[in-house]
Scaffold this motif. Sequence first.
Motif, PDB file in Angstrom:
ATOM      1  N   LEU A 323       0.822  -1.042   0.137  1.00 33.92           N
ATOM      2  CA  LEU A 323      -0.017   0.138  -0.045  1.00 33.92           C
ATOM      3  C   LEU A 323       0.730   1.328   0.187  1.00 33.92           C
ATOM      4  N   SER A 324       2.348   1.125  -0.233  1.00 36.92           N
ATOM      5  CA  SER A 324       2.954   2.455  -0.062  1.00 36.92           C
ATOM      6  C   SER A 324       2.836   3.063  -1.352  1.00 36.92           C
ATOM      7  N   GLU A 325       2.579   2.772  -2.630  1.00 38.92           N
ATOM      8  CA  GLU A 325       2.258   3.459  -3.636  1.00 38.92           C
ATOM      9  C   GLU A 325       0.775   4.183  -3.415  1.00 38.92           C
ATOM     10  N   LEU A 326      -0.019   3.402  -2.913  1.00 43.52           N
ATOM     11  CA  LEU A 326      -1.478   4.000  -2.688  1.00 43.52           C
ATOM     12  C   LEU A 326      -1.445   5.444  -2.156  1.00 43.52           C
ATOM     13  N   LYS A 327      -0.699   5.582  -1.332  1.00 40.84           N
ATOM     14  CA  LYS A 327      -0.514   6.862  -0.424  1.00 40.84           C
ATOM     15  C   LYS A 327      -0.131   8.290  -1.518  1.00 40.84           C
ATOM     16  N   ASN A 328       0.130   7.912  -2.593  1.00 37.59           N
ATOM     17  CA  ASN A 328       0.486   8.997  -3.611  1.00 37.59           C
ATOM     18  C   ASN A 328      -0.810   9.239  -4.528  1.00 37.59           C
ATOM     19  N   LEU A 329      -1.736   8.599  -4.220  1.00 38.68           N
ATOM     20  CA  LEU A 329      -3.013   8.503  -4.986  1.00 38.68           C
ATOM     21  C   LEU A 329      -3.831   9.907  -4.589  1.00 38.68           C
ATOM     22  N   PRO A 330      -4.001   9.871  -3.398  1.00 36.17           N
ATOM     23  CA  PRO A 330      -4.651  11.307  -2.823  1.00 36.17           C
ATOM     24  C   PRO A 330      -4.364  12.729  -3.379  1.00 36.17           C
ATOM     25  N   GLU A 331      -2.918  12.544  -3.504  1.00 32.65           N
ATOM     26  CA  GLU A 331      -2.059  13.814  -3.815  1.00 32.65           C
ATOM     27  C   GLU A 331      -2.572  13.990  -5.354  1.00 32.65           C
ATOM     28  N   LEU A 333      -5.179  13.011  -7.000  1.00 34.64           N
ATOM     29  CA  LEU A 333      -6.506  13.385  -7.071  1.00 34.64           C
ATOM     30  C   LEU A 333      -6.658  14.746  -6.628  1.00 34.64           C
ATOM     31  N   SER A 334      -5.893  15.340  -5.651  1.00 31.34           N
ATOM     32  CA  SER A 334      -5.846  16.767  -5.365  1.00 31.34           C
ATOM     33  C   SER A 334      -5.568  17.620  -6.687  1.00 31.34           C
ATOM     34  N   GLN A 335      -4.537  17.309  -7.114  1.00 29.85           N
ATOM     35  CA  GLN A 335      -3.855  17.957  -8.507  1.00 29.85           C
ATOM     36  C   GLN A 335      -5.061  17.969  -9.519  1.00 29.85           C
ATOM     37  N   ILE A 336      -5.609  16.820  -9.889  1.00 21.72           N
ATOM     38  CA  ILE A 336      -6.662  16.877 -10.795  1.00 21.72           C
ATOM     39  C   ILE A 336      -7.803  17.785 -10.422  1.00 21.72           C
ATOM     40  N   ALA A 337      -8.060  17.776  -8.995  1.00 15.38           N
ATOM     41  CA  ALA A 337      -9.163  18.679  -8.514  1.00 15.38           C
ATOM     42  C   ALA A 337      -8.740  20.118  -8.749  1.00 15.38           C
ATOM     43  N   ASN A 338      -7.636  20.508  -8.393  1.00 14.47           N
ATOM     44  CA  ASN A 338      -7.159  21.820  -8.567  1.00 14.47           C
ATOM     45  C   ASN A 338      -7.255  22.325 -10.111  1.00 14.47           C
ATOM     46  N   GLY A 339      -6.779  21.323 -11.169  1.00 13.75           N
ATOM     47  CA  GLY A 339      -6.861  21.573 -12.371  1.00 13.75           C
ATOM     48  C   GLY A 339      -8.547  21.915 -12.731  1.00 13.75           C
ATOM     49  N   LEU A 340      -9.158  21.073 -12.375  1.00 13.63           N
ATOM     50  CA  LEU A 340     -10.649  21.379 -12.617  1.00 13.63           C
ATOM     51  C   LEU A 340     -11.313  22.548 -12.154  1.00 13.63           C
ATOM     52  N   HIS A 341     -10.613  22.807 -10.914  1.00 13.96           N
ATOM     53  CA  HIS A 341     -11.041  24.262 -10.319  1.00 13.96           C
ATOM     54  C   HIS A 341     -10.350  25.619 -11.213  1.00 13.96           C
ATOM     55  N   GLY A 342      -9.227  25.333 -11.607  1.00  9.29           N
ATOM     56  CA  GLY A 342      -8.613  26.194 -12.581  1.00  9.29           C
ATOM     57  C   GLY A 342      -9.509  26.326 -13.781  1.00  9.29           C
ATOM     58  N   THR A 343      -9.732  25.225 -14.410  1.00  9.90           N
ATOM     59  CA  THR A 343     -10.892  25.317 -15.740  1.00  9.90           C
ATOM     60  C   THR A 343     -11.962  25.878 -15.436  1.00  9.90           C
ATOM     61  N   MET A 432     -17.327  18.993 -10.102  1.00 11.01           N
ATOM     62  CA  MET A 432     -16.551  17.663 -10.187  1.00 11.01           C
ATOM     63  C   MET A 432     -14.996  17.788  -9.504  1.00 11.01           C
ATOM     64  N   GLY A 433     -14.525  19.316  -9.667  1.00 10.85           N
ATOM     65  CA  GLY A 433     -13.344  19.398  -8.716  1.00 10.85           C
ATOM     66  C   GLY A 433     -13.378  19.165  -7.154  1.00 10.85           C
ATOM     67  N   ASN A 434     -14.691  19.610  -6.667  1.00 11.69           N
ATOM     68  CA  ASN A 434     -14.924  19.572  -5.370  1.00 11.69           C
ATOM     69  C   ASN A 434     -15.202  18.028  -5.128  1.00 11.69           C
ATOM     70  N   THR A 435     -15.657  17.423  -5.905  1.00 11.33           N
ATOM     71  CA  THR A 435     -15.843  15.842  -5.767  1.00 11.33           C
ATOM     72  C   THR A 435     -14.638  14.998  -5.581  1.00 11.33           C
ATOM     73  N   LEU A 436     -13.685  15.530  -6.299  1.00 11.46           N
ATOM     74  CA  LEU A 436     -12.252  14.678  -6.555  1.00 11.46           C
ATOM     75  C   LEU A 436     -11.439  15.221  -5.229  1.00 11.46           C
ATOM     76  N   SER A 437     -11.833  16.446  -4.576  1.00  9.17           N
ATOM     77  CA  SER A 437     -11.090  17.035  -3.496  1.00  9.17           C
ATOM     78  C   SER A 437     -11.529  16.125  -2.190  1.00  9.17           C
ATOM     79  N   SER A 438     -13.020  15.936  -2.037  1.00  2.91           N
ATOM     80  CA  SER A 438     -13.496  15.122  -1.317  1.00  2.91           C
ATOM     81  C   SER A 438     -13.032  13.639  -1.296  1.00  2.91           C
ATOM     82  N   ILE A 439     -12.709  13.004  -2.583  1.00  2.43           N
ATOM     83  CA  ILE A 439     -12.355  11.589  -2.916  1.00  2.43           C
ATOM     84  C   ILE A 439     -10.949  11.662  -2.174  1.00  2.43           C
ATOM     85  N   SER A 440     -10.221  12.744  -2.455  1.00  2.10           N
ATOM     86  CA  SER A 440      -8.744  12.822  -2.053  1.00  2.10           C
ATOM     87  C   SER A 440      -8.768  12.911  -0.436  1.00  2.10           C
TER      88      SER A 440
END
Length: 603
Positions: A323-331, A333-343, A432-440
């Motif tokens: 599960l060590s690689e899984l810890k990188n997933l929230p970050e 998802l946060s980046q995608i969420a930030n990109g969506l917010h920027g869009t 969608m960005g908010n949703t990804l942020s919540s998931i993250s």
Amino acid sequence: MMRKKQLLLVVLSIMVLLPSFLVDAAPNTSSEKGEFASKDEVVYATLQSNGKLDKVYVVNMLDVTKPGTIIDYGKYSSLKNLTDLMEMELVDDTIRFDAPKGKFYYQGNMEQNTVLPWDITISYLLDGKEINPDELVGKNGYIQINIQTAANENVDSIFFENYLLQISLTLDHDKYNNIKTSDGMVANVGRNKQITFTVMPEKEGELNVEADVVDFELEGIQIAAVPSSMSIEAPDMDEMTGDMNSLSDAIKEINNGVGELKNGVSKLNEGVKKLGAGSQQYKNGMSSINKASTDLVHASVSIDKALEKISDSLSENADEMDLSELKNLPEGLSQIANGLHGTANGLSILRENYLIAYQTFDGAMNAIPNHHLSQEEIDLLYASAADTGVLDKLIETYTAARTAKGTYSAVKEGFDAVDGTLMEISVSIKEMGNTLSSISLGLSSSLEGMDDPNSFEQLQQGLSTLSYSYKEFHSGLVNYTKGVGQLSHSYNNLHLGIVELSGGTENLDGGVRELHKGTNELYKSTSDLPNQVQEELDKLIAEYDKSDFEAVSFVSSNNEKINSVQFVIKTESIKKEEQKTNEKQVEEVKGFWARLLDLFSKK
């Protein structure tokens, strides 16, 4: 015997009357000067059939108010007393004679070098070929008679400038058919046709008569020259000037209307230029978003596959799962969420720019006047002195402007919908960005509690739910990017139309400015139209009004008290020899001796 008695009575009568007659016939040796109130001259001239001058004589008429010696002047070769048998004296162009009270007539035969105030040339064409008039007698064919009149520079121009010519031809109805003339008046005179021409003062004559002729003969052409002394009254101009004022007012309204159109088109052109600039920015922004959408979809596909793989791995190999690689997933998802917010923010800014550009465009289109030019008004414009090329441009651009305004009204609903669509897309992307942020955030919390025995099971369930939810999110993201692509492509076409519209309004603005310049000049030139017409009419009347003309003598500038001078001119007839008659001369006024001789000659 009876004959002798009659002769005796005649002799006795002569003896009784002789003393008184000798008194009448003897030259008046009285030195008392006579006086006359006025003098008239009638100039008789005969021309050859080609117009060449033959001979000229003048009949002078004096209204004697006081009997006695009268002095008159003229360049005569000989004189003839037409009133009585008194002799007349001619010395160096000076005429002396004794005249009783009343009308006194005498004839003066002009010298050989005398010329008329007009040069008259007559030519004849038979079947299109010029022919000598002497050769025309008895000919058949299509005859053309041409008469030219011009000023004779060797004579006082006062006659040419103030006299009108009346030229008459008499054509035998049995010989002439299909008579044609461009300027003459044709009238029936008994069994003949008479063609009459009028040549105004100061004008040269180019006159012609054409006809089919059989057995050609022609009576002498008659030419009368009289002063154009009639007074020409100015016509009533009230109704005409009223119409001209209406025309001037109509042109003024047209000029004002074109001025308003010019201002409206100028504002339209400025607005369309601003719209073009804003549309370019909007187009560039849409292109950037469309390109970014592709990268966003690719990234989302990777995330979706990764979540699906992780969820499957946890279910199948829970004991061996790293599960060590899984810890990188929230970050991530946060980046995608930030990109969506920027869009979403970018779309908000794009929406604001679109609203500015659209409001400018809407204002520019509304600035196009709703004026409708009727066909009658368009015809009036073409009937004016405005440049036809400019008018063609105006009508073309006027039609294009009305078409653009009508087209805009039809598609305005689509322009209004763009703002709502951009707002909905922006809100959806932000959600969608908010949703990804919540998931993250949820995933991060789950990974932090992995020490709890039940945490792994909860993680499994959470990742499974996350993978399922992300698939729905990815599907919405794909639909969004398709919409952005379609919007970007559609707006490209719209932008091209705006660019063409900008070029059209630029040409329209230039054409209307040129038109307004022309209508303004037209209005200035017609604003004083009634006065201009009145001035031209006054000039025309002054040119032909000879009512102030004062007659002068044709025979000598020394003559005074001239009442009138007229010219009677006639060409010789062109006839067969047996039918040719001599010109009728002015009948000589008979004196006493002539009457007495007539008495003796009677049988």
